[in-house]
Design a protein around this motif. Structure first.
Motif, PDB file in Angstrom:
ATOM      1  N   VAL A  65       0.869  -1.187   0.000  1.00 13.95           N
ATOM      2  CA  VAL A  65       0.000   0.000   0.000  1.00 13.95           C
ATOM      3  C   VAL A  65       0.903   1.234   0.000  1.00 13.95           C
ATOM      4  CG1 VAL A  65      -1.906  -1.117   1.257  1.00 13.95           C
ATOM      5  CG2 VAL A  65      -0.184   0.148   2.528  1.00 13.95           C
ATOM      6  N   THR A  79      -7.445   2.809   2.430  1.00 10.89           N
ATOM      7  CA  THR A  79      -7.927   1.591   1.788  1.00 10.89           C
ATOM      8  C   THR A  79      -9.427   1.450   1.956  1.00 10.89           C
ATOM      9  OG1 THR A  79      -7.401  -0.759   1.503  1.00 10.89           O
ATOM     10  CG2 THR A  79      -7.594   0.025   3.786  1.00 10.89           C
ATOM     11  N   LYS A  85      -8.132  -6.930   3.806  1.00 13.05           N
ATOM     12  CA  LYS A  85      -7.274  -6.384   4.876  1.00 13.05           C
ATOM     13  C   LYS A  85      -8.101  -5.631   5.912  1.00 13.05           C
ATOM     14  CE  LYS A  85      -5.272  -3.448   1.844  1.00 13.05           C
ATOM     15  NZ  LYS A  85      -6.512  -3.374   1.018  1.00 13.05           N
TER      16      LYS A  85
HETATM   17  C1  LIG Z   1       2.496   0.157  -5.567  1.00 13.91           C
HETATM   18  C2  LIG Z   1       1.157  -0.252  -5.016  1.00 13.91           C
HETATM   19  C3  LIG Z   1       0.463   0.624  -4.208  1.00 13.91           C
HETATM   20  C4  LIG Z   1      -0.775   0.270  -3.682  1.00 13.91           C
HETATM   21  N1  LIG Z   1      -1.402   1.122  -2.833  1.00 13.91           N
HETATM   22  C5  LIG Z   1      -2.572   0.763  -2.268  1.00 13.91           C
HETATM   23  C6  LIG Z   1      -3.178   1.595  -1.286  1.00 13.91           C
HETATM   24  O1  LIG Z   1      -2.654   2.639  -0.889  1.00 13.91           O
HETATM   25  N2  LIG Z   1      -4.364   1.199  -0.790  1.00 13.91           N
HETATM   26  C7  LIG Z   1      -4.965   0.041  -1.177  1.00 13.91           C
HETATM   27  O2  LIG Z   1      -6.050  -0.259  -0.692  1.00 13.91           O
HETATM   28  N3  LIG Z   1      -4.402  -0.783  -2.065  1.00 13.91           N
HETATM   29  C8  LIG Z   1      -3.202  -0.450  -2.618  1.00 13.91           C
HETATM   30  N4  LIG Z   1      -2.607  -1.291  -3.511  1.00 13.91           N
HETATM   31  C9  LIG Z   1      -3.281  -2.560  -3.850  1.00 13.91           C
HETATM   32  C10 LIG Z   1      -3.013  -3.579  -2.723  1.00 13.91           C
HETATM   33  O3  LIG Z   1      -1.715  -4.128  -2.882  1.00 13.91           O
HETATM   34  C11 LIG Z   1      -4.053  -4.718  -2.708  1.00 13.91           C
HETATM   35  O4  LIG Z   1      -4.110  -5.358  -3.975  1.00 13.91           O
HETATM   36  C12 LIG Z   1      -5.450  -4.213  -2.360  1.00 13.91           C
HETATM   37  O5  LIG Z   1      -5.422  -3.273  -1.307  1.00 13.91           O
HETATM   38  C13 LIG Z   1      -6.343  -5.375  -1.941  1.00 13.91           C
HETATM   39  O6  LIG Z   1      -5.779  -6.031  -0.826  1.00 13.91           O
HETATM   40  P1  LIG Z   1      -6.597  -7.045   0.090  1.00 13.91           P
HETATM   41  O7  LIG Z   1      -7.516  -7.812  -0.815  1.00 13.91           O
HETATM   42  O8  LIG Z   1      -5.551  -7.918   0.715  1.00 13.91           O
HETATM   43  O9  LIG Z   1      -7.347  -6.220   1.091  1.00 13.91           O
HETATM   44  C14 LIG Z   1      -1.351  -0.982  -4.019  1.00 13.91           C
HETATM   45  C15 LIG Z   1      -0.622  -1.875  -4.818  1.00 13.91           C
HETATM   46  C16 LIG Z   1       0.621  -1.522  -5.274  1.00 13.91           C
HETATM   47  C17 LIG Z   1       1.407  -2.523  -6.082  1.00 13.91           C
END
Ligand SMILES: Cc1cc2nc3c(=O)[nH]c(=O)nc-3n(C[C@H](O)[C@H](O)[C@H](O)COP(=O)(O)O)c2cc1C
Ligand SMILES: Cc1ncc(COP(=O)(O)O)c(C=O)c1O
Length: 215
Positions: A65, A79, A85
């Protein structure tokens, strides 16, 4: 077929981390490391961090994140509160954060408790995001199974019409978590895999116990 990655071998030799040079406050050291990494213009997205949670199934799960704010209290990311999460944190707020900055051969681990930030803080951050990202937060029921890419696109198209020329409110299920640390570990790569590892464990509101860990 066995794919060997044995030849990736980097010698870590850029910096060192010595007790006599570190502050008593781990937030200060974190700030110093971020600022130093920021000066290297080749480093992209220095604010990426891996947040690990304990799932409802008892398994840990980690994902990247973006760190959006930090102060002497903790580290904030945004998020969907109903994501995998989000549900994990509601059930068990014990999390860890991991930063890896390869260019400076550094890693920081943080152990702490995640707490929702105030609605006012989440509103303020949400309103600072581009409209596309705001609509994205409405369109995505994060972590749920969806039938296709088109499903998402259709939702976005509908939302674009609905909010045309209107401000987009923050969904109540989207907001920030602040991770309040009880432990930090600062890892500085050194030659021969004999890295410097300095841990800070919280003793009370202001004091931290500093230890060196074997690499
Ligand atoms: C570089 C990068 C930044 C990310 N930033 C966020 C973020 O700030 N918030 C978020 O919810 N997901 C972010 N994601 C996506 C998360 O890695 C993840 O796929 C998403 O939050 C779903 O996670 P979960 O299903 O485990 O809750 C980011 C992914 C990457 C690769
Ligand atoms: C699903 C998701 N939510 C939120 C964010 C944070 O993005 P922003 O910088 O728009 O707040 C990201 C960043 O990649 C993301 O992928």
């Amino acid at each position: 077929m066995k794919n060997r990655l044995h030849d990736y071998r980097k010698l870590y030799e850029k910096h060192q981390l010595l007790e006599e040079e570190i502050p008593t406050d781990p937030f200060e050291l974190f700030h110093y490391w971020i600022k130093e990494t920021e000066t290297n213009k080749e480093v992209e997205e220095i604010n990426t961090m891996t947040v690990s949670t304990v799932g409802l199934d008892g398994f840990p799960r980690s994902r990247v994140v973006l760190l959006k704010e930090y102060d002497r209290e903790g580290f904030v990311f945004y998020t969907n509160y109903l994501s995998e999460k989000g549900k994990s944190i509601e059930n068990n707020p014990k999390v860890s954060l991991t930063f890896f900055w390869p260019a400076s051969e550094r890693q920081v681990l943080i152990k702490g408790i995640a707490r929702k930030v105030s609605d006012a803080e989440s509103d303020e951050y949400f309103q600072s995001r581009p409209r596309g990202s705001q609509l994205g937060a409405w369109a995505s029921n994060q972590s749920s199974v969806i039938p296709s890419r088109e499903f998402l696109q259709k939702k976005l198209d509908l939302l674009e019409k609905e909010y045309e020329n209107k401000p987009i409110p923050r969904p109540s299920h989207w907001g920030g978590y602040k991770v309040i640390p009880s432990e930090f570990e600062f890892w500085q790569g050194r030659p021969n895999r004999l890295h410097d590892r300095i841990s800070y464990s919280r003793e009370n509101e202001l004091e931290w116990k500093i230890d060196r860990l074997a690499p």
